[in-house]
Design an enzyme around this catalytic site. Structure first.
Site, mmCIF file in Angstrom:
data_model
loop_
_atom_site.group_PDB
_atom_site.id
_atom_site.type_symbol
_atom_site.label_atom_id
_atom_site.label_comp_id
_atom_site.label_asym_id
_atom_site.label_seq_id
_atom_site.Cartn_x
_atom_site.Cartn_y
_atom_site.Cartn_z
ATOM 1 N N HIS A 117 27.141 75.131 64.150
ATOM 2 C CA HIS A 117 25.755 75.256 64.593
ATOM 3 C C HIS A 117 24.888 75.784 63.452
ATOM 4 C CE1 HIS A 117 26.879 74.585 68.799
ATOM 5 N NE2 HIS A 117 25.597 74.612 69.103
ATOM 6 N N HIS A 153 30.242 83.448 67.646
ATOM 7 C CA HIS A 153 30.565 83.555 66.225
ATOM 8 C C HIS A 153 30.351 84.975 65.736
ATOM 9 C CE1 HIS A 153 31.283 79.371 65.150
ATOM 10 N NE2 HIS A 153 30.268 79.040 65.916
#
Length: 443
Positions: A210, A257
């Site tokens: 991302h 993350h």
């Protein structure tokens, strides 16, 4: 040696899931009372527990919910986990009394239809603005955004830029997904992290793809458009900073993350752009003009897909990789046919730089109409091709198709299904839909 040790300590510090949890709390996300790091359940009970990526209990099966929080007032007293929770849940954890004024909600993030993994946590959202802002940010790296953004660029803005953006996107995402399967770092542990999303939880964590796409797409957009279109460079820099920051911070906020994953994704995307941006014009010209370009494009992308499927056991990243490669191959082949037939011709160099047109009701209406009609056709193409390719692949390779979820976890089914389906979507995006627009007078 001392420098390397300091860098190693810094990397370990940035990978600490507690920092992700601290950022979530700073932004107003709180897990239920007792959601703290605890010893592994297997050590406590002597029985193994099924763990998902991120060291949290995995829950399979569906459940209702649209991915948004359902908040309800706590009626005082204790609010405990239901039995069998997903990411971030610690059955039997230290309970505790929540303050009576807290508003808790049982939230079911978007369920993964392939793994069946879902999560249901009692969470408190204290800052709804940040919650919806970061959900928007994380959507900027998902399929829904891509299926709206790339068609809008190609059909309404500049097909020249759109083709090159897709070339950059394919290389960035392919290298990012393959790197994940080589490094094989898990998602941040939950607890202490609160998982607000589980859709990509079966994938590895390092680097954040991302963050890579959220860095590469706006940067490439400015690099490709500045000088070709007349606009102040400051506008482009503001777009890059806002877009990139929103996507990167959203991945930490969602608990998917670590800070190190996001920084690595950001730097990796810049490195790929530095290396591949000079070759984008060469690749695009090859796709358009070389006689045997479609055959080479299809073969190369398919070979890259087969290679990526050999890197690790099954996860959603393998299907996403085949999907990205298929889309890139379809767009490249569609571009070749457009060039050979003289359709969607690029502006001649003597007309550059292009001046943005004035926004009128007619111009805006036609742009929206093209987007609506085109995206509906792309979605129909995807549905039809999916219905055809999965049973066909199962039949060709003698794989039982009674359980589609299990069948799609086989390379013999997942690779051709994703590659052919999204190859047709990309081809329709670049060739078939523009031909329809030309026929009905919407070009």
């Amino acid at each position: 040696m001392a420098l390397l040790q300091r860098l190693a300590r810094l990397a370990a510090d940035l990978q600490d899931p507690q920092k992700v949890a601290d950022f979530q709390r700073l932004c107003g996300v709180e897990g239920p009372p007792g959601l703290v790091a605890s010893p592994p359940l297997a050590e406590e009970s002597g029985e193994p527990e099924p763990l998902a990526n991120g060291s949290c209990l995995a829950v399979t099966g569906g459940g209702e919910g649209d991915g948004w929080p359902r908040l309800r007032a706590a009626a005082g007293g204790e609010k405990r986990h239901p039995k069998g929770l997903g990411n971030g849940a610690v059955p039997g954890g230290a309970g505790g009394q929540g303050p009576p004024q807290q508003t808790w909600g049982r939230r079911q993030p978007r369920r993964n239809s392939l793994t069946g993994e879902a999560a249901c946590q009692e969470i408190a959202i204290r800052n709804p603005f940040l919650y919806y802002l970061f959900n928007l940010g994380t959507e900027l790296g998902n399929e829904l955004f891509y299926i709206l953004f790339f068609p809008f660029c190609i059909w309404n803005l500049d097909a020249w830029i759109g083709r090159r953006l897709i070339i950059v996107w394919v290389w960035v995402m392919y290298l990012g997904q393959c790197t994940k399967d080589v490094i094989r770092w898990p998602r941040p542990a939950s607890p202490p992290v609160v998982k607000l999303e589980v859709f990509y939880n079966s994938e590895y964590s390092m680097p954040s793809t991302h963050a890579m796409s959220g860095t590469a797409i706006p940067l490439a957009l400015v690099l490709l458009s500045y000088g070709r279109w007349q606009y102040p460079l400051m506008y482009g820099l503001i777009l890059v900073i806002c877009w990139c920051s929103l996507v990167c911070f959203s991945r930490i906020y969602m608990g998917m993350h670590s800070i190190l994953d996001v920084i690595a994704g950001f730097l990796y995307a810049i490195l790929i752009l530095v290396v591949f941006h000079p070759a984008v014009d060469l690749i695009d010209n090859f796709n358009l003009t070389y006689k045997y370009a479609p055959l080479i494009i299809i073969s190369l992308h398919l070979a890259l897909g087969v290679f990526s499927f050999t890197l690790d056991t099954w996860s959603t990243s393998r299907g996403d990789t085949a999907q990205i490669l298929g889309c890139g191959a379809g767009v490249a082949c569609g571009s070749h046919f457009n060039y050979m037939l003289g359709l969607m011709q690029d502006p001649s160099p003597d007309t550059l730089p292009l001046i943005p047109p004035s926004i009128t009701v007619t111009l805006f209406g036609k742009a929206i109409l093209r987007l609506l009609i085109g995206v509906v056709l792309l979605l129909l193409t995807r549905i039809v091709m999916k219905k055809i390719t999965i049973p066909l692949a199962c039949k060709m390779f003698s794989i039982p198709c009674g359980d589609i979820r299990q069948a799609r976890q086989r390379m013999e089914v997942e690779l051709p299904y994703r590659y052919i389906t999204y190859g047709m979507v990309g081809f329709s995006l670049m060739f078939l839909v523009p031909c329809l627009f030309l026929f009905i007078g919407l070009s």
